[in-house]
Design an enzyme around this catalytic site. Structure first.
Site, PDB file in Angstrom:
ATOM      1  N   TRP A 179      30.762  18.425  43.434  1.00  0.00           N
ATOM      2  CA  TRP A 179      29.785  19.404  43.898  1.00  0.00           C
ATOM      3  C   TRP A 179      29.119  18.935  45.191  1.00  0.00           C
ATOM      4  O   TRP A 179      28.115  19.492  45.616  1.00  0.00           O
ATOM      5  CB  TRP A 179      28.724  19.663  42.829  1.00  0.00           C
ATOM      6  CG  TRP A 179      29.197  20.573  41.727  1.00  0.00           C
ATOM      7  CD1 TRP A 179      30.418  21.157  41.613  1.00  0.00           C
ATOM      8  CD2 TRP A 179      28.433  20.997  40.592  1.00  0.00           C
ATOM      9  NE1 TRP A 179      30.481  21.915  40.466  1.00  0.00           N
ATOM     10  CE2 TRP A 179      29.271  21.840  39.813  1.00  0.00           C
ATOM     11  CE3 TRP A 179      27.140  20.749  40.142  1.00  0.00           C
ATOM     12  CZ2 TRP A 179      28.854  22.425  38.625  1.00  0.00           C
ATOM     13  CZ3 TRP A 179      26.720  21.340  38.956  1.00  0.00           C
ATOM     14  CH2 TRP A 179      27.565  22.175  38.210  1.00  0.00           C
ATOM     15  N   GLU A 187      32.470  25.477  34.391  1.00  0.00           N
ATOM     16  CA  GLU A 187      31.065  25.492  34.825  1.00  0.00           C
ATOM     17  C   GLU A 187      30.114  25.705  33.651  1.00  0.00           C
ATOM     18  O   GLU A 187      29.119  26.422  33.763  1.00  0.00           O
ATOM     19  CB  GLU A 187      30.853  26.571  35.899  1.00  0.00           C
ATOM     20  CG  GLU A 187      31.662  26.329  37.150  1.00  0.00           C
ATOM     21  CD  GLU A 187      31.366  27.334  38.248  1.00  0.00           C
ATOM     22  OE1 GLU A 187      31.286  26.919  39.413  1.00  0.00           O
ATOM     23  OE2 GLU A 187      31.216  28.537  37.946  1.00  0.00           O
ATOM     24  N   ARG A 214      40.705  33.926  33.359  1.00  0.00           N
ATOM     25  CA  ARG A 214      40.561  33.246  34.649  1.00  0.00           C
ATOM     26  C   ARG A 214      41.050  31.803  34.594  1.00  0.00           C
ATOM     27  O   ARG A 214      40.785  31.079  33.638  1.00  0.00           O
ATOM     28  CB  ARG A 214      39.097  33.264  35.099  1.00  0.00           C
ATOM     29  CG  ARG A 214      38.592  34.643  35.466  1.00  0.00           C
ATOM     30  CD  ARG A 214      37.133  34.599  35.888  1.00  0.00           C
ATOM     31  NE  ARG A 214      36.969  34.440  37.326  1.00  0.00           N
ATOM     32  CZ  ARG A 214      36.222  33.513  37.894  1.00  0.00           C
ATOM     33  NH1 ARG A 214      35.598  32.615  37.172  1.00  0.00           N
ATOM     34  NH2 ARG A 214      36.090  33.468  39.199  1.00  0.00           N
ATOM     35  N   HIS A 256      34.595  23.151  51.898  1.00  0.00           N
ATOM     36  CA  HIS A 256      33.471  22.942  50.968  1.00  0.00           C
ATOM     37  C   HIS A 256      32.434  21.948  51.475  1.00  0.00           C
ATOM     38  O   HIS A 256      31.941  21.092  50.738  1.00  0.00           O
ATOM     39  CB  HIS A 256      33.983  22.497  49.594  1.00  0.00           C
ATOM     40  CG  HIS A 256      33.302  23.227  48.472  1.00  0.00           C
ATOM     41  ND1 HIS A 256      31.926  23.353  48.371  1.00  0.00           N
ATOM     42  CD2 HIS A 256      33.802  23.882  47.390  1.00  0.00           C
ATOM     43  CE1 HIS A 256      31.623  24.040  47.278  1.00  0.00           C
ATOM     44  NE2 HIS A 256      32.736  24.387  46.669  1.00  0.00           N
ATOM     45  N   GLU A 302      25.074  37.829  41.141  1.00  0.00           N
ATOM     46  CA  GLU A 302      25.462  36.488  41.552  1.00  0.00           C
ATOM     47  C   GLU A 302      26.373  36.589  42.766  1.00  0.00           C
ATOM     48  O   GLU A 302      27.364  37.310  42.756  1.00  0.00           O
ATOM     49  CB  GLU A 302      26.172  35.754  40.410  1.00  0.00           C
ATOM     50  CG  GLU A 302      26.465  34.307  40.740  1.00  0.00           C
ATOM     51  CD  GLU A 302      26.847  33.473  39.525  1.00  0.00           C
ATOM     52  OE1 GLU A 302      27.392  32.380  39.732  1.00  0.00           O
ATOM     53  OE2 GLU A 302      26.595  33.912  38.397  1.00  0.00           O
ATOM     54  N   ARG A 303      26.013  35.862  43.819  1.00  0.00           N
ATOM     55  CA  ARG A 303      26.717  35.930  45.102  1.00  0.00           C
ATOM     56  C   ARG A 303      26.707  37.346  45.668  1.00  0.00           C
ATOM     57  O   ARG A 303      27.661  37.782  46.305  1.00  0.00           O
ATOM     58  CB  ARG A 303      28.157  35.427  44.958  1.00  0.00           C
ATOM     59  CG  ARG A 303      28.296  34.065  44.291  1.00  0.00           C
ATOM     60  CD  ARG A 303      27.472  33.000  44.964  1.00  0.00           C
ATOM     61  NE  ARG A 303      27.653  31.687  44.340  1.00  0.00           N
ATOM     62  CZ  ARG A 303      26.952  30.603  44.645  1.00  0.00           C
ATOM     63  NH1 ARG A 303      25.996  30.682  45.562  1.00  0.00           N
ATOM     64  NH2 ARG A 303      27.161  29.464  44.038  1.00  0.00           N
ATOM     65  N   ASP A 305      37.827  27.025  45.831  1.00  0.00           N
ATOM     66  CA  ASP A 305      36.835  28.068  45.528  1.00  0.00           C
ATOM     67  C   ASP A 305      36.564  28.981  46.719  1.00  0.00           C
ATOM     68  O   ASP A 305      35.537  28.837  47.377  1.00  0.00           O
ATOM     69  CB  ASP A 305      35.522  27.422  45.071  1.00  0.00           C
ATOM     70  CG  ASP A 305      34.535  28.434  44.503  1.00  0.00           C
ATOM     71  OD1 ASP A 305      34.956  29.573  44.205  1.00  0.00           O
ATOM     72  OD2 ASP A 305      33.355  28.088  44.350  1.00  0.00           O
ATOM     73  N   GLU A 347      43.025  36.651  42.486  1.00  0.00           N
ATOM     74  CA  GLU A 347      41.605  36.986  42.571  1.00  0.00           C
ATOM     75  C   GLU A 347      41.108  36.597  43.955  1.00  0.00           C
ATOM     76  O   GLU A 347      41.129  35.424  44.327  1.00  0.00           O
ATOM     77  CB  GLU A 347      40.797  36.244  41.499  1.00  0.00           C
ATOM     78  CG  GLU A 347      39.309  36.513  41.566  1.00  0.00           C
ATOM     79  CD  GLU A 347      38.497  35.696  40.559  1.00  0.00           C
ATOM     80  OE1 GLU A 347      37.254  35.788  40.598  1.00  0.00           O
ATOM     81  OE2 GLU A 347      39.094  34.952  39.751  1.00  0.00           O
ATOM     82  N   GLU A 389      30.535  34.814  49.975  1.00  0.00           N
ATOM     83  CA  GLU A 389      29.788  33.657  49.486  1.00  0.00           C
ATOM     84  C   GLU A 389      29.884  32.477  50.443  1.00  0.00           C
ATOM     85  O   GLU A 389      28.902  31.763  50.676  1.00  0.00           O
ATOM     86  CB  GLU A 389      30.315  33.248  48.104  1.00  0.00           C
ATOM     87  CG  GLU A 389      29.706  31.970  47.562  1.00  0.00           C
ATOM     88  CD  GLU A 389      30.324  31.528  46.242  1.00  0.00           C
ATOM     89  OE1 GLU A 389      29.985  30.427  45.781  1.00  0.00           O
ATOM     90  OE2 GLU A 389      31.136  32.288  45.668  1.00  0.00           O
ATOM     91  N   LYS A 412      42.388  32.365  41.445  1.00  0.00           N
ATOM     92  CA  LYS A 412      41.796  32.467  42.777  1.00  0.00           C
ATOM     93  C   LYS A 412      42.858  32.167  43.833  1.00  0.00           C
ATOM     94  O   LYS A 412      43.779  31.386  43.605  1.00  0.00           O
ATOM     95  CB  LYS A 412      40.628  31.499  42.927  1.00  0.00           C
ATOM     96  CG  LYS A 412      39.396  31.905  42.125  1.00  0.00           C
ATOM     97  CD  LYS A 412      38.201  31.024  42.452  1.00  0.00           C
ATOM     98  CE  LYS A 412      36.957  31.469  41.685  1.00  0.00           C
ATOM     99  NZ  LYS A 412      35.757  30.686  42.053  1.00  0.00           N
TER     100      LYS A 412
END
Length: 682
Positions: free
Chosen positions: A525, A273, A306, A502, A149-150, A346, A368, A374, A341
């Site tokens: 989103w 998510e 997380r 974003h 993933e990514r 994100d 993180e 990404e 993060k």
């Protein structure tokens, strides 16, 4: 020359045994090329007691590559305060590397080899090194089917279908590369974890990797799915307060430690998510984390929980992690570390730092980062991330007064913790060059070096990496280092300047889509949720009269960010909805500044193309043309971003694009039709 069959076979065998660094440069040697060294010192010039696997690796590295004086490797219990750090001293006859641990001696060996390869002084050494963080960890978002993933460098390194019987030579090469920069931990699997990783057959595969990594000082961790007791154990639920659930985790943990005595612990993504978590049963993050921490405690294991959590809500997404975790401050066990993060949204090209770092004063916290690009052009764009990492680590949270940087909060300087830790999402795959782009290797390297020493500068790290990976020639190093050091800001300029964030294309996050407003999709989103362009202006109002996200920061930051005139202009649109004609510090309008930033980003990449072409004589053909080709893609993409964003936002500003910058070459409606067929794990 005439060969008989036996001679021919022998010749082919010899050819196959020649180290790959004498062949065409494909990047597989990373920063451990040693291109001019055929042999190092002899074994009788190495003085060391003991014969462990780690010591043997250290001796092998010296015998293969060290060309200086004799070396003594000495364990010294009086150096325990350095943890896995080391002391290096020298006299005309020998270098002495001392550490309280064997892995510290190996780190010391890699340190002098780095000095040698960068042509630093190796004659007058008086060095003391202590790692900034106890746990320096790569998070692999690798799935059990070997997709990543990514991931943008091919399939996963971990060949689960072949393990435990077939062992790829790249496993040890991977461990060696990490040890050479001080990385000492690895999470093998995706945070969106399959429960199957905890099945017996997979744990036996994990054991093989742990055994290979151990001599290089690397512990293995696993991402776990919170519903594993229900899915694998056929329990009624996975409620952390259910005694049967606790017993299941206790038994599973015991099973793991019998196979892997130095297993590190669990990484958990919960209630984010769509992932299961304790909130499914009316419990808190602390309830879930503490239950796992209790079963790991007898074995010395830790839980990295997380803080990347967000659910559909009218609340500003940037506020959600703070809202969920701050009420739990002080309620976590001492072997729980909250993994945060670097920013509150994100892994954006630029974000304000996460306010959680300055808020949870009673809880252990770790940063993180994301090494894999990404949101930064995948493996197509040259973007050196050390400046991004440093920007976060050096940010002052004011949690304990002025000087409370994120580095000092997380490394134990200001908040004593059982263990300090730092993590980054890996960009590693099975591509020959490991990372998909030759310069993306520098981001893996930069993370490791900053995890070891968070005081290092981006300039120092780039200089080290270039000299080891390419050449020490000044005419190459200086211009390419400048390119690297400016590349992150250049990417911000052509993607999302002034605090925009974003506004990527849906799902795959490659390319611009500021018009994105998908029918039926969650608002957070969609790009329009973040930029909020209208006739009045652009940007997300997070002031006290807006979403009030500024209140999550300590004073004086909340006051600085709340005021449009004192907010740093590189975060202006992050915190404010700014009128198009708002006059900025250079006396130009916000709209003009936006346009000039996009244009500057495009020009920056075109300059990189010229710089790279000018150093062709210093680089092997294979890597030169590979990077040249990637820069062509990046230049096209930069113009795509510029035209898409300026033409789209111009529809709201109704203002002309400044006439002294290059005109758009695309039509907006044509750009809106672009639909790339790209997966997370291409």
């Amino acid at each position: 020359m005439n060969f008989n069959l036996r001679q021919l076979a022998f010749f082919l065998l010899i050819c196959c045994c020649i180290p790959s660094f004498v062949l065409a440069e494909d990047g597989s040697q990373l920063w451990l090329r040693f291109p001019h060294i055929k042999q190092g010192i002899s074994s009788n010039q190495i003085f060391v007691k003991g014969n462990s696997a780690t010591i043997n690796i250290a001796k092998k590295e010296l015998i293969n590559y060290w060309q200086g004086q004799a070396v003594e490797l000495k364990t010294d219990t009086s150096l325990k305060s350095l943890k896995d750090g080391f002391k290096i001293t020298s006299d005309p006859k020998k270098i002495t590397i001392s550490s309280s641990t064997e892995i510290g001696l190996l780190y010391g060996v890699y340190h002098i080899l780095r000095l040698q390869e960068t042509k630093a002084d190796t004659q007058n050494l008086n060095i003391t090194e202590k790692p900034s963080y106890d746990v320096r960890i790569l998070n692999h978002w690798d799935n059990l089917d070997r997709t990543v993933e990514r991931g943008y460098a091919g399939y996963s390194l971990w060949k689960w279908d072949e393990l435990p019987n077939v062992i790829s030579p790249r496993y040890e090469a991977y461990a060696r590369a990490n040890a050479s920069i001080g990385i000492n931990s690895v999470v093998l699997n995706n945070v969106n974890a399959s429960p199957n990783i905890l099945k017996k057959d997979y744990l036996e595969k994990v054991k093989v990797l742990a055994d290979i990594f151990r001599p290089y000082g690397i512990k293995v961790y696993l991402s776990v799915n919170f519903s594993s007791p229900k899915v694998l154990g056929n329990l009624e639920n996975s409620d952390p307060l259910n005694k049967s659930v606790k017993v299941w985790w206790k038994d599973k943990t015991s099973e793991i430690y019998k196979l892997i005595p130095d297993f590190g612990g669990f990484l958990v993504k919960a209630n984010s998510e769509g992932q299961p978590g304790p909130q499914d049963y009316g419990r808190t993050h602390a309830d879930g984390a503490n239950m796992m921490a209790d079963v790991l405690k007898p074995f010395g294991g830790i839980v990295m929980w997380r803080a990347f959590v967000y659910n559909p809500t009218p609340e500003d997404r940037a506020k959600q992690a703070y809202n969920e975790f701050v009420p739990l401050d002080g309620k976590f066990r001492d072997n729980v570390i909250i993994q945060i993060k670097n920013g509150p949204v994100d892994f954006q090209p630029r974000e304000a730092f996460s306010p959680l770092f300055g808020a949870m004063k009673k809880t252990s916290k770790m940063v993180e980062f994301q090494i894999t690009q990404e949101y930064l052009g995948f493996s197509n764009h040259l973007v050196f991330l050390a400046p991004l990492f440093k920007e976060t680590l050096d940010s002052d949270t004011y949690a304990f007064g002025k000087g409370s940087s994120i580095a000092k909060i997380t490394d134990g300087t200001l908040k004593t913790t059982q263990l300090s830790a730092i993590a980054a999402v890996a960009n590693i795959g099975e591509d020959n060059n490991w990372t998909g782009h030759h310069f993306a290797q520098a981001n893996w390297y930069a993370f490791g070096r900053l995890a070891w020493n968070n005081d290092l500068t981006s300039d120092h790290i780039a200089d080290e990496w270039l000299k080891q990976t390419f050449t020490t020639e000044t005419n190459f190093v200086n211009p390419i280092k400048n390119m690297m050091l400016t590349s992150r800001e250049t990417a911000v300029d052509y993607m999302m300047p002034l605090g925009l964030h974003h506004i990527f294309a849906n799902e795959h996050h490659y390319g611009p889509e500021p018009w994105g407003d998908y029918p039926g999709a969650r608002p957070d989103w969609t790009p329009v949720y973040y930029h909020k362009a209208d006739a009045n202006g652009l940007g997300f109002d997070r002031t006290m009269s807006g979403s009030n996200a500024v209140s999550q920061y300590n004073s004086p930051l909340k006051e600085i960010y709340n005021n449009i005139n004192t907010t740093p202009e590189n975060l202006l649109l992050w915190f404010h909805h700014v009128p198009w004609d708002y006059q900025m510090k250079n006396n130009k309008s916000m709209w003009d500044n936006l346009a000039y930033k996009y244009d500057k980003g495009v020009k920056g990449v075109r300059t990189y193309q010229k710089i790279w072409d000018q150093v062709e004589s210093y680089v092997d053909k294979e890597r030169f043309f590979a990077v040249q080709s990637k820069l062509k893609i990046q230049a096209k993409d930069a113009f795509w971003w510029k035209d898409a964003c300026l033409l789209y936002f111009q529809g709201f500003s109704k203002m002309p694009i400044p006439y002294d910058i290059e005109r758009p070459i695309h039509e907006l409606e044509d750009l809106k039709k672009i639909k790339l067929n790209m997966k997370h794990h291409n």
